[in-house]
Design an enzyme around this catalytic site. Structure first.
Site, mmCIF file in Angstrom:
data_model
loop_
_atom_site.group_PDB
_atom_site.id
_atom_site.type_symbol
_atom_site.label_atom_id
_atom_site.label_comp_id
_atom_site.label_asym_id
_atom_site.label_seq_id
_atom_site.Cartn_x
_atom_site.Cartn_y
_atom_site.Cartn_z
ATOM 1 N N ASP A 1 9.313 -2.028 6.620
ATOM 2 C CA ASP A 1 9.208 -0.610 7.023
ATOM 3 C C ASP A 1 8.985 -0.431 8.515
ATOM 4 O OD1 ASP A 1 6.497 -1.371 6.964
ATOM 5 O OD2 ASP A 1 5.830 0.476 5.989
ATOM 6 N N SER B 1 -7.304 -4.389 -1.745
ATOM 7 C CA SER B 1 -6.512 -5.064 -2.775
ATOM 8 C C SER B 1 -5.018 -4.955 -2.510
ATOM 9 C CB SER B 1 -6.820 -4.476 -4.146
ATOM 10 O OG SER B 1 -6.396 -3.124 -4.165
ATOM 11 N N LEU C 1 -3.313 -2.226 -2.521
ATOM 12 C CA LEU C 1 -2.713 -1.106 -3.256
ATOM 13 C C LEU C 1 -2.916 0.203 -2.488
ATOM 14 C CD1 LEU C 1 -3.854 -2.041 -6.891
ATOM 15 C CD2 LEU C 1 -1.688 -2.600 -5.766
ATOM 16 N N SER C 2 -3.252 0.047 -1.220
ATOM 17 C CA SER C 2 -3.317 1.183 -0.286
ATOM 18 C C SER C 2 -4.435 2.178 -0.556
ATOM 19 C CB SER C 2 -1.982 1.941 -0.244
ATOM 20 O OG SER C 2 -1.026 1.153 0.358
ATOM 21 N N ASP D 1 3.392 3.268 2.863
ATOM 22 C CA ASP D 1 2.288 3.570 1.949
ATOM 23 C C ASP D 1 2.062 5.074 1.817
ATOM 24 O OD1 ASP D 1 2.120 0.852 2.071
ATOM 25 O OD2 ASP D 1 0.273 0.801 3.244
HETATM 26 C C1 GLA Z 1 1.049 -2.528 4.523
HETATM 27 C C2 GLA Z 1 1.488 -1.471 5.522
HETATM 28 C C3 GLA Z 1 2.898 -0.975 5.203
HETATM 29 C C4 GLA Z 1 3.880 -2.131 5.028
HETATM 30 C C5 GLA Z 1 3.301 -3.204 4.104
HETATM 31 C C6 GLA Z 1 4.154 -4.429 4.057
HETATM 32 O O1 GLA Z 1 0.915 -1.969 3.258
HETATM 33 O O2 GLA Z 1 0.588 -0.395 5.536
HETATM 34 O O3 GLA Z 1 3.332 -0.075 6.218
HETATM 35 O O4 GLA Z 1 4.232 -2.668 6.273
HETATM 36 O O5 GLA Z 1 1.994 -3.583 4.478
HETATM 37 O O6 GLA Z 1 5.379 -4.157 3.472
#
Ligand code: GLA
Length: 386
Positions: free
Chosen positions: A35, A124, A126-127, A173
């Site tokens: 991304d 984890s 999962l944001s 995310d």
């Molecule tokens: C984290 C970042 C995203 C993306 C992922 C890897 O979640 O926040 O922007 O770069 O890593 O795909």
């Protein structure tokens, strides 16, 4: 939510009826570390997430409380503050959103009270942080009657990470969390921000989330280093190629020009970004045409590339993903999110889920020395008022 509403009154006292909100976490089916390289991603919002109960205030104080961090009690700051303060702890994400929104021209004149509770394990992958940011986004859009579009809210969340927290993350995310819909994946071109919703139809299969329980904070992980490595590789390729991002390249053209990069590590990093973008496009096509086996193989190849070329997995994620891949009834498994710990996902035949969990659990315990955790992922809708 009942518990949270009770906590809200305990912490902030009686008064006007507060409102309730929910913001999900996300998994990424495939398209990892693409991304910020102008490639494609294919994430989905999940039903795990952050619940919030909130009420506006007349003055400029913002008072927040998290049931996940009861020892920190109520954290307080002024709505007009501008800088990250370590004492604010998790509330820096709340302040960061207000600062980012103001920079985008959205005024936040008065404060509010907010109690939250999350069931996404922190750190984890999962944001949980983007989930909180989008929760704050929907709360303040509501309270200040902002004409804030979903994309503007997403951009405020990304700006919070980039400028306020210090993680140079991409847009995936927040995008997944804000735009998510029940049973749909989001196929997003991060270069143009064009996207389509793709039904995730897995017939007799389930998505199982596997948590390494190895915590990591992106701010002190090698996340920013990987990003700089990709930027350097791109800069070197641009000396002769007319491209804006690694996502503009096919694997074929990339392999013909690796000598322009001239450094083995940088070539590997860029190779992952290029091949992962191609895999993501193929995976979306495979899922759309019901070719689940192809979809699963692309997930496995994604993990191998993240392990060998991008080097963001580690023993914990490798043990989970590779053990998962060997189990009966599994069509594919990979790490999800940034890596360095956090979670993986596996696509597992419904009837085999129990045996699958047991086998992966046993092997992980033997190899890594502590227990993993499993959740069944249900794809849910984006951040919203309830
Ligand atoms: C984290 C970042 C995203 C993306 C992922 C890897 O979640 O926040 O922007 O770069 O890593 O795909």
């Amino acid at each position: 939510m009942v518990e949270l509403a009770k906590t809200f009154i305990e912490k902030f006292g009686p008064g006007a009826e507060p409102k309730t909100y929910f913001s999900p976490g996300r998994i990424n089916l495939i398209g990892e570390h693409t991304d910020y390289n102008g490639g494609h991603v294919f994430p989905a919002a999940i039903t795990l997430g952050t619940s919030g109960v909130a009420r506006p205030r007349e003055d400029t104080l913002v008072r927040v409380y998290s049931l996940n961090f009861p020892d920190l009690d109520v954290i307080e700051f002024d709505v007009n503050e501008t800088a990250n303060r370590p004492e604010l702890n998790w509330a820096n994400y709340v302040l960061g959103m207000l600062v980012s929104l103001r920079k985008q021209g959205f005024q936040t004149p008065n404060g509010f009270e907010l109690a939250i509770e999350g069931n996404i394990p922190n750190g984890s992958g999962l944001s949980s942080s983007a989930s909180l940011e989008m929760l704050v986004g929907v709360v303040v859009r509501d309270f200040y009657n902002l004409s804030l579009s979903t994309l503007e809210m997403v951009l405020a969340g990304k700006a919070t990470e980039n400028n306020f927290i210090g993680v140079n993350s991409g847009i995936m995310d927040q995008f997944a969390i804000a735009f998510g819909q029940v049973d749909q994946g989001i196929f997003l071109d991060t270069n143009t921000l064009e996207y389509s919703m793709v039904p995730v139809v897995l017939t007799d299969y389930r998505i199982v989330i596997m948590n390494t329980k190895k915590r990591r904070e992106l701010a002190d992980s090698k996340y920013n280093e990987r990003r700089s490595e990709c930027e350097e590789a791109l800069r070197r390729l641009q000396t002769q190629l007319d491209i804006q991002a690694l996502g503009d390249l096919s694997t074929e053209v990339f392999e013909q020009h690796t000598d322009l990069i001239g450094d083995d590590t940088l070539i590997k990093r860029a190779r992952h970004a290029v091949t992962e973008n191609e895999r993501t496009i193929l995976a979306k096509e495979a899922l759309t045409s019901g070719k689940l086996e192809t979809f699963g193989q692309l997930l496995n190849a994604s993990h191998a590339s993240l392990k060998e070329d991008y080097e963001v997995t580690g023993i914990e994620l490798d043990t989970l993903a590779e053990t998962a891949q060997q189990q009966e009834g599994v069509i594919g498994a990979r790490m999800t999110g940034a890596g360095f710990g956090g979670c993986g996902i596996a696509i597992v035949e419904t009837d085999k889920v129990a045996a699958f969990k047991q086998a992966v659990y046993d092997n992980y315990l033997t190899v890594v020395g502590y227990e993993p955790e499993f959740y069944e992922a249900t794809i849910g809708s984006g951040a919203r008022g309830l």
